[in-house]
Design a protein around this motif. Structure first.
Motif, PDB file in Angstrom:
ATOM      1  N   GLN A  99       0.957  -1.231   0.153  1.00 48.68           N
ATOM      2  CA  GLN A  99      -0.225  -0.273  -0.142  1.00 48.68           C
ATOM      3  C   GLN A  99       1.065   1.285   0.092  1.00 48.68           C
ATOM      4  O   GLN A  99       0.922   2.249   0.787  1.00 48.68           O
ATOM      5  CB  GLN A  99      -1.289   0.203   1.126  1.00 48.68           C
ATOM      6  CG  GLN A  99      -1.991  -0.827   1.050  1.00 48.68           C
ATOM      7  CD  GLN A  99      -3.012  -0.953   1.833  1.00 48.68           C
ATOM      8  OE1 GLN A  99      -2.594  -0.295   3.317  1.00 48.68           O
ATOM      9  NE2 GLN A  99      -4.078  -2.675   2.675  1.00 48.68           N
ATOM     10  N   GLY A 100       1.598   1.217  -0.788  1.00 47.39           N
ATOM     11  CA  GLY A 100       2.754   2.304  -1.110  1.00 47.39           C
ATOM     12  C   GLY A 100       3.142   2.219  -2.404  1.00 47.39           C
ATOM     13  O   GLY A 100       3.790   1.549  -3.017  1.00 47.39           O
ATOM     14  N   SER A 101       4.536   3.391  -2.534  1.00 43.97           N
ATOM     15  CA  SER A 101       4.746   3.764  -3.803  1.00 43.97           C
ATOM     16  C   SER A 101       6.741   3.394  -3.780  1.00 43.97           C
ATOM     17  O   SER A 101       7.227   3.738  -4.739  1.00 43.97           O
ATOM     18  CB  SER A 101       4.504   4.791  -4.438  1.00 43.97           C
ATOM     19  OG  SER A 101       5.018   6.082  -3.603  1.00 43.97           O
ATOM     20  N   GLY A 102       6.864   3.221  -2.283  1.00 46.37           N
ATOM     21  CA  GLY A 102       8.260   3.239  -1.932  1.00 46.37           C
ATOM     22  C   GLY A 102       8.213   1.299  -2.571  1.00 46.37           C
ATOM     23  O   GLY A 102       8.079   0.619  -3.112  1.00 46.37           O
ATOM     24  N   ALA A 103       9.150   0.793  -2.101  1.00 46.77           N
ATOM     25  CA  ALA A 103      10.042  -0.639  -1.904  1.00 46.77           C
ATOM     26  C   ALA A 103       9.185  -0.632  -0.960  1.00 46.77           C
ATOM     27  O   ALA A 103       9.196  -1.180  -0.018  1.00 46.77           O
ATOM     28  CB  ALA A 103      11.976  -0.388  -0.817  1.00 46.77           C
ATOM     29  N   ILE A 125      10.312  -7.709  -2.881  1.00 50.04           N
ATOM     30  CA  ILE A 125       8.728  -8.253  -4.246  1.00 50.04           C
ATOM     31  C   ILE A 125       9.076  -6.998  -4.742  1.00 50.04           C
ATOM     32  O   ILE A 125       8.513  -5.715  -4.276  1.00 50.04           O
ATOM     33  CB  ILE A 125       7.625  -7.848  -3.033  1.00 50.04           C
ATOM     34  CG1 ILE A 125       7.255  -9.235  -2.124  1.00 50.04           C
ATOM     35  CG2 ILE A 125       6.446  -8.436  -4.341  1.00 50.04           C
ATOM     36  CD1 ILE A 125       5.491 -10.040  -1.706  1.00 50.04           C
ATOM     37  N   THR A 126       9.418  -7.057  -5.702  1.00 52.69           N
ATOM     38  CA  THR A 126       9.460  -6.125  -6.901  1.00 52.69           C
ATOM     39  C   THR A 126       8.514  -6.369  -7.559  1.00 52.69           C
ATOM     40  O   THR A 126       7.557  -7.230  -7.883  1.00 52.69           O
ATOM     41  CB  THR A 126      10.463  -6.531  -7.957  1.00 52.69           C
ATOM     42  OG1 THR A 126      10.196  -7.768  -8.651  1.00 52.69           O
ATOM     43  CG2 THR A 126      12.451  -6.034  -7.410  1.00 52.69           C
ATOM     44  N   ASP A 127       8.029  -4.976  -8.204  1.00 51.37           N
ATOM     45  CA  ASP A 127       7.031  -4.309  -9.450  1.00 51.37           C
ATOM     46  C   ASP A 127       6.524  -5.040 -10.598  1.00 51.37           C
ATOM     47  O   ASP A 127       8.508  -4.987 -10.899  1.00 51.37           O
ATOM     48  CB  ASP A 127       6.743  -3.639  -8.452  1.00 51.37           C
ATOM     49  CG  ASP A 127       4.945  -3.019  -9.386  1.00 51.37           C
ATOM     50  OD1 ASP A 127       3.665  -2.842  -9.016  1.00 51.37           O
ATOM     51  OD2 ASP A 127       5.103  -1.539 -10.385  1.00 51.37           O
ATOM     52  N   VAL A 128       5.723  -5.666 -10.999  1.00 47.78           N
ATOM     53  CA  VAL A 128       5.095  -5.617 -12.285  1.00 47.78           C
ATOM     54  C   VAL A 128       4.075  -5.087 -12.720  1.00 47.78           C
ATOM     55  O   VAL A 128       3.346  -4.227 -12.120  1.00 47.78           O
ATOM     56  CB  VAL A 128       5.217  -7.026 -12.897  1.00 47.78           C
ATOM     57  CG1 VAL A 128       6.500  -7.678 -12.062  1.00 47.78           C
ATOM     58  CG2 VAL A 128       3.612  -7.744 -11.959  1.00 47.78           C
ATOM     59  N   ASN A 129       4.159  -4.128 -14.324  1.00 48.82           N
ATOM     60  CA  ASN A 129       3.211  -3.493 -14.524  1.00 48.82           C
ATOM     61  C   ASN A 129       1.339  -4.720 -15.109  1.00 48.82           C
ATOM     62  O   ASN A 129       1.096  -4.979 -15.980  1.00 48.82           O
ATOM     63  CB  ASN A 129       3.541  -3.166 -16.221  1.00 48.82           C
ATOM     64  CG  ASN A 129       2.043  -2.090 -16.509  1.00 48.82           C
ATOM     65  OD1 ASN A 129       1.622  -1.261 -15.206  1.00 48.82           O
ATOM     66  ND2 ASN A 129       2.357  -1.233 -17.347  1.00 48.82           N
ATOM     67  N   GLY A 165       6.849   3.104  -9.636  1.00 49.85           N
ATOM     68  CA  GLY A 165       7.720   3.780 -10.159  1.00 49.85           C
ATOM     69  C   GLY A 165       7.113   3.867 -11.811  1.00 49.85           C
ATOM     70  O   GLY A 165       6.548   4.333 -12.173  1.00 49.85           O
ATOM     71  N   ILE A 166       8.174   2.841 -12.836  1.00 48.12           N
ATOM     72  CA  ILE A 166       8.199   2.986 -14.319  1.00 48.12           C
ATOM     73  C   ILE A 166       6.666   2.817 -14.650  1.00 48.12           C
ATOM     74  O   ILE A 166       6.463   3.096 -16.232  1.00 48.12           O
ATOM     75  CB  ILE A 166       9.246   2.772 -15.288  1.00 48.12           C
ATOM     76  CG1 ILE A 166       9.332   3.007 -16.669  1.00 48.12           C
ATOM     77  CG2 ILE A 166       9.220   0.973 -15.244  1.00 48.12           C
ATOM     78  CD1 ILE A 166      10.481   2.409 -17.037  1.00 48.12           C
ATOM     79  N   ASN A 167       6.055   1.684 -13.701  1.00 52.38           N
ATOM     80  CA  ASN A 167       4.842   1.818 -14.343  1.00 52.38           C
ATOM     81  C   ASN A 167       3.574   2.072 -13.805  1.00 52.38           C
ATOM     82  O   ASN A 167       2.646   1.270 -14.254  1.00 52.38           O
ATOM     83  CB  ASN A 167       5.120  -0.229 -13.794  1.00 52.38           C
ATOM     84  CG  ASN A 167       5.685  -1.079 -14.084  1.00 52.38           C
ATOM     85  OD1 ASN A 167       6.159  -1.344 -15.191  1.00 52.38           O
ATOM     86  ND2 ASN A 167       5.617  -1.963 -13.120  1.00 52.38           N
ATOM     87  N   ASP A 217       0.810   4.629 -18.398  1.00 51.44           N
ATOM     88  CA  ASP A 217       1.702   4.281 -17.714  1.00 51.44           C
ATOM     89  C   ASP A 217       3.175   4.047 -18.610  1.00 51.44           C
ATOM     90  O   ASP A 217       2.753   3.465 -19.799  1.00 51.44           O
ATOM     91  CB  ASP A 217       1.251   3.478 -16.917  1.00 51.44           C
ATOM     92  CG  ASP A 217       1.466   1.785 -17.099  1.00 51.44           C
ATOM     93  OD1 ASP A 217       1.958   1.575 -18.770  1.00 51.44           O
ATOM     94  OD2 ASP A 217       0.226   0.957 -17.074  1.00 51.44           O
ATOM     95  N   GLY A 218       4.569   4.265 -17.642  1.00 58.57           N
ATOM     96  CA  GLY A 218       5.612   3.209 -18.809  1.00 58.57           C
ATOM     97  C   GLY A 218       5.881   1.815 -18.359  1.00 58.57           C
ATOM     98  O   GLY A 218       6.642   1.611 -18.969  1.00 58.57           O
ATOM     99  N   GLY A 219       4.808   0.842 -17.999  1.00 61.76           N
ATOM    100  CA  GLY A 219       5.230   0.028 -18.632  1.00 61.76           C
ATOM    101  C   GLY A 219       5.315  -1.080 -20.023  1.00 61.76           C
ATOM    102  O   GLY A 219       5.235   0.224 -20.650  1.00 61.76           O
ATOM    103  N   LYS A 220       6.065  -1.839 -20.193  1.00 58.89           N
ATOM    104  CA  LYS A 220       6.290  -3.040 -20.974  1.00 58.89           C
ATOM    105  C   LYS A 220       5.322  -4.477 -21.358  1.00 58.89           C
ATOM    106  O   LYS A 220       5.887  -5.021 -20.134  1.00 58.89           O
ATOM    107  CB  LYS A 220       7.787  -3.272 -21.380  1.00 58.89           C
ATOM    108  CG  LYS A 220       8.470  -1.362 -21.781  1.00 58.89           C
ATOM    109  CD  LYS A 220      10.218  -1.891 -21.862  1.00 58.89           C
ATOM    110  CE  LYS A 220      10.976  -0.919 -22.337  1.00 58.89           C
ATOM    111  NZ  LYS A 220      12.449  -0.559 -22.413  1.00 58.89           N
TER     112      LYS A 220
END
Length: 788
Positions: A99-103, A125-129, A165-167, A217-220
Motif C-alpha cells: 500500500q505504498g509507492s516505495g520498496a 517484492i518487485t513491482d510488475v505492470n 516506479g516506471i509502471n 503508464d510506463g510499463g512494457k
C-alpha cells in the motif's frame, strides 16, 4: 520446485513462539538474509534455502523444525521441513500488501527448534505492470462560452495507477482537434492534466465537442485508461436575424376573408435561446391604409388581412418588415413585401322559383312539368353567362324555354312511390367567370300513391301444427299480409275461400277479416281428422282492389286422450278377466299367457308398458313389461297353492299416463288332467278343423298366386323407376303382437314415422311434434331442411 510434490508444513506451537520471542526480544538478530522476488511469482515457488544460507548443519535437518513468523494475518511464506527451503505459500498482491509507492519489503522471523534459534529474513517484492491507469469518473463535461479567449485552462480528472516506479502513469494524450490541447503539471500528488483552449469556439458552427483523454503508464507493454470529455459551447448574441430575400412579391384576390394569413415571414437567427428568438413588426413609415387592411403577427410573422381588400380601390400595397432578436443589445434585419391584388368574379348567380307543384302522382307520364325557374347574374360578359344543371340523380331534368335563362323541371322516367316517396331536386347555377361561382336551389317533391301493389304474404304455403282437443272459439293461428301502398290502398282484409269440396271443413273455421286471426269453432280430434287444407285471400281497399292468396295446411297433433284397451284376456261378460290352466310339472320360463292391449293414440301416447300390480307369489311368475308375456320364474312344488291371481296394469307413456287392468287366474293341474283337458278340446275342434281345412287350402292358393304376381310387378317397377328407392309410405315391420299405430311417410330428404308402442333405437323426435313424430335418418341422402 515441483508444484505437484507435497511440501511438509509445520506451524509454530504457541509455547515455542512465546518462548522464542521472550528469549530473543531486545537482542540483535543472529543473522539476516535478504531475498528478492517479482510479485507475479507463482505459489509454492522457492524463494531461497534458509538452512544453507544460514550455514546450518545439513545432516541435522531432519531433527530440527522450522516455522515462519510474519506480521500478516495470512502467512505468505513457509519453510520446507525436509530441506529448509523458503517458498511462497499464497498469491502475492504487492499493491495490497505494501500500500505504498516505495520498496515493498516483507520481514520474516524464522524460528528453528532443537536447539531454539530465531533468524531474520527480508523478502523484497518487485513491482510488475499489472494495473491499468483508471479515472475516478468515466466522463467529464465543461460549459464554455463561445467568446472565451484562447489560453483558458480547464483542470481534468487525474488518473490513478497502483503500480510503482516506471509502471506508474507516464503521460496524458488527447484526441487530435483544432480547438484544444492537453497540458500536464507535475506536483507531489503526481501528474495533473489540464485542457487548454487554443482557438476561439463558434457555437453556430459546432455546439458540442467530444474529446478522449488517455492516461498511459510506463510499463512494457504500456497500459492505458480513458476519460470522455464533453465541451458544451454556450451562445452569445453575435448574429442578426436574416430574411431569405430582401424583396418579396405575392398576389392575393380581392374580397379575401378577414383573418386570412396571406404570407408568413421567415427570418433566421443562428444564435440560440433568447439571442435567437425573433419578433416581427411593420415599419413606421407606411401609409395609414396599410395599417387598416393588414396586420403582422409579431411571433409567427404571418401577414393577416383585417380589412376589406378591393381591387377597384387599390391594386398594390408595399409593406416594410423589421425582424429583431431578444439579445442584449438586440440586432435587427429588414425587408420589403409587395402585395398585388387580383380582380375576381365576386357575384354568384341567383335562382328564382316562379311556379312549383309540390305533389306529383306516381303514375305521371314522362315529360310532366312540375316547376318553372328563372336565373340571373349581376355580373356581365363572361362572368354573367350561366350554366344550369340538376346535380343529383333523380328522374327529373331541366328543359330550356324560349326565353334565355328560363327553364322548366319535367319528369324524365316513370315514378314509383314504393321505391322513393319523395325527391330532393338540387339545381346548380354556375357562371363562367374565373373562378366560376355557383348557386344551389333545392326543390322538395312528394310522390302521391296509387294502388299498384297487391298484398304480399311472406310465406306460402303455410304449415300449421295444432294439438287436438283445442278450445273451441279460440284463435289457433293468423295470416298476415303487407301492402307497400299507403292508406286505403294498403288496408288489407282477409277471407277464406269456400270451395265445394271443403264446405264441411270450413264450417268449423272462422277468420277475422281485419287482422287475419283464424279461430276454430270446434275442438279437433286426431283420431277422427289428422290433416286438412284451405285457402285464405288477402285483399286491399284500393280502387280497383288487388289481392293475393295462400294455401294453409293444418296438421292435427295427437294428445294422450285414449286409455289402453285390453284385447286379451276378455271374459264372456266383457270384463278383462281370464283363466289359464297349466300343468304343475312345467319348467321355469314356461309361457303361461300373453296380455294383449291397444291404445288409439300414437307415439309415446300409444306406447304401452305392462306391470304386475298384484300377484299372490312374486317368486313364481314374471311379466315382460314390453310384450305382456307371463312366464314362470321357477318350477312348482307340492307346497305351492293350486290357484294364483295376477292383476296386470297396462299404461301408456303420455305426459299424464292412462291405464287399464287385466286379471289372470292361473290354475295348477296335474299332468294327466291337463292332458285330458287338452284331448277334450282337440276332439271338439276336429270337426271344425275338417271344415276349415278346405277354406285354408283355397286361401293359401289365392295368396300364393297374388304373391307371385306382386313379385313380378315389383321387379318391373324397380327396373323402371328413378334412383329414389324409398317409397313415400313405408310399412312398419316391427310388430310384436301388441296392436299399435305405425304410419311412415317421406318429405324432402327425411323420413317421418308416427309410431306406436315401440320406437326405433336412434330415432329422433321432430321439434314441435309433441313426441308424436319420429325422424328416421336416410343414409342414402344428406340431411336438409324439412317442410311438411
Amino acid at each position: 520446485m515441483d508444484n505437484n510434490a507435497k511440501i511438509p508444513r509445520r506451524k509454530c506451537s504457541s509455547f515455542a513462539l512465546y518462548l522464542a520471542l521472550l528469549l530473543f526480544s531486545g537482542q540483535d538478530a543472529s543473522a539476516q538474509i535478504r531475498y528478492s522476488i517479482p510479485e507475479e511469482v507463482k505459489e509454492e515457488s522457492v524463494v531461497g534455502n534458509v538452512a544453507k544460507d544460514l550455514g546450518l548443519d545439513i545432516t541435522s535437518l531432519l531433527d530440527r523444525r522450522y516455522c515462519v513468523v510474519s506480521g500478516s494475518k495470512d502467512p505468505i511464506f513457509e519453510v520446507n521441513q525436509n530441506n529448509g527451503a523458503l517458498y511462497v505459500s499464497s498469491h502475492i498482491d504487492r499493491e495490497e500488501l505494501c500500500q505504498g509507492s516505495g520498496a515493498c519489503l516483507v520481514e520474516l522471523k524464522i524460528l528453528v527448534e532443537n536447539p531454539l534459534e530465531i533468524h531474520y529474513v527480508v523478502v523484497e517484492i518487485t513491482d510488475v505492470n499489472d494495473h491499468s491507469p483508471t479515472f475516478s469518473e468515466k466522463e467529464q463535461t465543461f460549459e464554455i462560452a463561445e467568446q472565451t479567449l484562447p489560453g483558458k485552462r480547464f483542470q481534468l480528472h487525474n488518473a490513478r495507477d497502483p503500480d510503482f516506479g516506471i509502471n506508474s502513469i507516464r503521460t496524458y494524450t488527447l484526441t487530435p482537434n483544432e480547438y484544444f490541447e492537453i497540458n500536464i503539471r507535475q506536483s507531489d500528488a503526481g501528474k495533473i492534466p489540464f485542457l487548454v483552449l487554443k482557438k476561439s469556439l463558434d457555437r453556430e458552427q459546432k455546439n458540442k465537442h467530444t474529446l478522449l483523454v488517455t492516461a498511459v503508464d510506463g510499463g512494457k507493454p504500456p497500459r492505458s485508461g480513458t476519460l470522455n470529455v464533453s465541451i458544451v459551447v454556450l451562445d452569445s448574441n453575435d448574429n442578426r436575424p436574416i430574411f431569405t430575400q430582401d424583396n418579396y412579391q405575392l398576389s392575393i384576390k380581392e374580397n379575401i376573408p378577414f383573418g386570412t394569413s396571406v404570407f408568413r415571414m421567415n427570418a433566421t437567427d443562428l444564435d440560440e435561446n433568447t439571442n435567437g428568438e425573433v419578433e416581427y413588426k411593420l415599419g413606421k413609415t407606411l401609409s395609414r391604409t396599410v395599417y387598416d387592411i393588414f396586420e403582422l403577427d409579431k411571433l409567427t410573422g404571418d401577414i393577416i388581412v383585417k380589412g376589406q381588400v378591393d381591387y377597384e380601390e387599390n391594386d398594390v400595397y408595399e409593406l416594410d418588415i423589421e425582424a429583431s432578436d431578444k439579445g442584449t443589445p438586440p440586432l435587427t434585419g429588414e425587408c420589403r413585401v409587395t402585395i398585388k391584388i387580383i380582380d375576381v368574379n365576386d357575384n354568384p348567380p341567383e335562382i328564382e322559383i316562379t311556379s312549383l307543384s309540390k305533389t306529383v302522382s306516381e303514375d305521371s307520364k314522362p315529360g310532366t312539368v312540375i316547376s318553372l325557374i328563372s336565373l340571373a347574374d349581376k355580373d356581365s360578359g363572361v362572368n354573367g353567362k350561366i350554366i344550369s344543371t340538376i346535380t343529383n340523380e333523380v328522374p327529373f331534368e331541366l328543359k330550356p324555354s324560349y326565353k334565355e335563362n328560363t327553364y322548366s323541371v319535367v319528369t324524365m322516367d316513370s315514378l314509383d312511390r314504393e321505391e322513393d316517396s319523395s325527391y330532393e331536386i338540387t339545381i346548380k347555377a354556375t357562371d363562367c367567370g374565373e373562378p366560376p361561382l355557383s348557386t344551389y336551389k333545392t326543390l322538395s317533391i312528394e310522390i302521391s300513391d296509387v294502388n299498384d301493389n297487391s298484398p304480399h304474404i311472406s310465406q306460402s304455403p303455410l304449415y300449421v301444427y295444432l294439438t287436438e282437443n283445442n278450445v273451441a272459439g279460440k284463435s289457433i293461428f293468423s295470416v298476415s299480409a303487407t301492402d307497400n301502398d299507403l292508406n286505403d290502398n294498403a288496408a288489407v282484409s282477409y277471407h277464406i275461400v269456400r270451395e265445394r269440396n271443403e264446405i264441411d271443413i270450413m264450417s268449423f273455421l272462422n277468420i277475422n277479416s281485419d287482422n287475419g286471426q283464424i279461430s276454430a269453432l270446434k275442438s279437433f280430434d286426431f283420431e277422427t281428422l289428422k290433416t286438412f287444407q284451405f285457402h285464405v285471400v288477402a285483399t286491399d281497399s284500393g280502387t280497383p282492389s288487388m289481392s293475393s292468396n295462400v294455401t294453409v295446411n293444418v296438421f292435427i297433433l295427437d294428445q294422450n286422450d285414449n286409455a289402453p284397451v285390453i284385447l286379451y284376456p276378455v271374459s264372456s261378460n266383457g270384463s278383462a278377466e281370464g283363466v289359464e290352466e297349466i300343468p304343475r310339472n312345467v319348467n321355469a320360463g314356461h309361457l303361461v299367457t300373453k296380455v294383449r292391449a291397444y291404445d288409439a293414440d300414437i307415439g309415446y301416447n300409444g306406447w304401452l308398458l305392462f306391470s304386475l300390480q298384484e300377484v299372490t307369489d312374486h317368486s313364481l311368475f314374471g311379466l315382460d313389461r314390453y310384450t305382456g308375456q307371463i312366464r314362470t320364474h321357477r318350477s312348482f312344488t307340492e307346497t305351492d297353492e293350486a290357484e294364483h291371481k295376477l292383476v296386470i296394469l297396462v299404461k301408456d307413456n303420455g305426459n299424464v299416463s292412462l291405464s287399464a287392468t287385466a286379471t289372470v287366474i292361473v290354475k295348477l293341474v296335474e299332468p294327466k288332467e291337463a292332458f285330458a283337458a287338452s284331448d277334450v278340446k282337440s276332439a271338439a275342434k276336429v270337426d271344425e278343423d275338417d271344415n276349415v281345412t278346405l277354406y285354408l287350402m283355397i286361401t293359401l292358393g289365392s295368396v300364393s298366386l297374388l304373391f307371385l304376381i306382386s313379385i313380378i310387378v315389383l321387379i318391373a317397377m324397380q327396373c323402371s323407376k328413378s334412383t329414389d328407392y324409398t317409397s313415400k309410405y313405408l310399412q312398419e315391420t316391427n310388430y310384436d303382437g301388441t296392436l299399435c299405430h305405425s304410419i311412415q311417410y317421406r318429405s324432402g330428404e327425411k323420413r317421418y314415422m308416427l309410431v306406436g308402442p315401440r320406437m326405433s333405437i336412434g330415432s329422433t323426435i321432430v321439434p314441435g311434434s309433441h313426441a308424436n313424430t319420429v325422424v328416421l335418418p336416410d343414409r342414402r341422402r344428406p340431411s336438409g331442411e324439412v317442410r311438411l
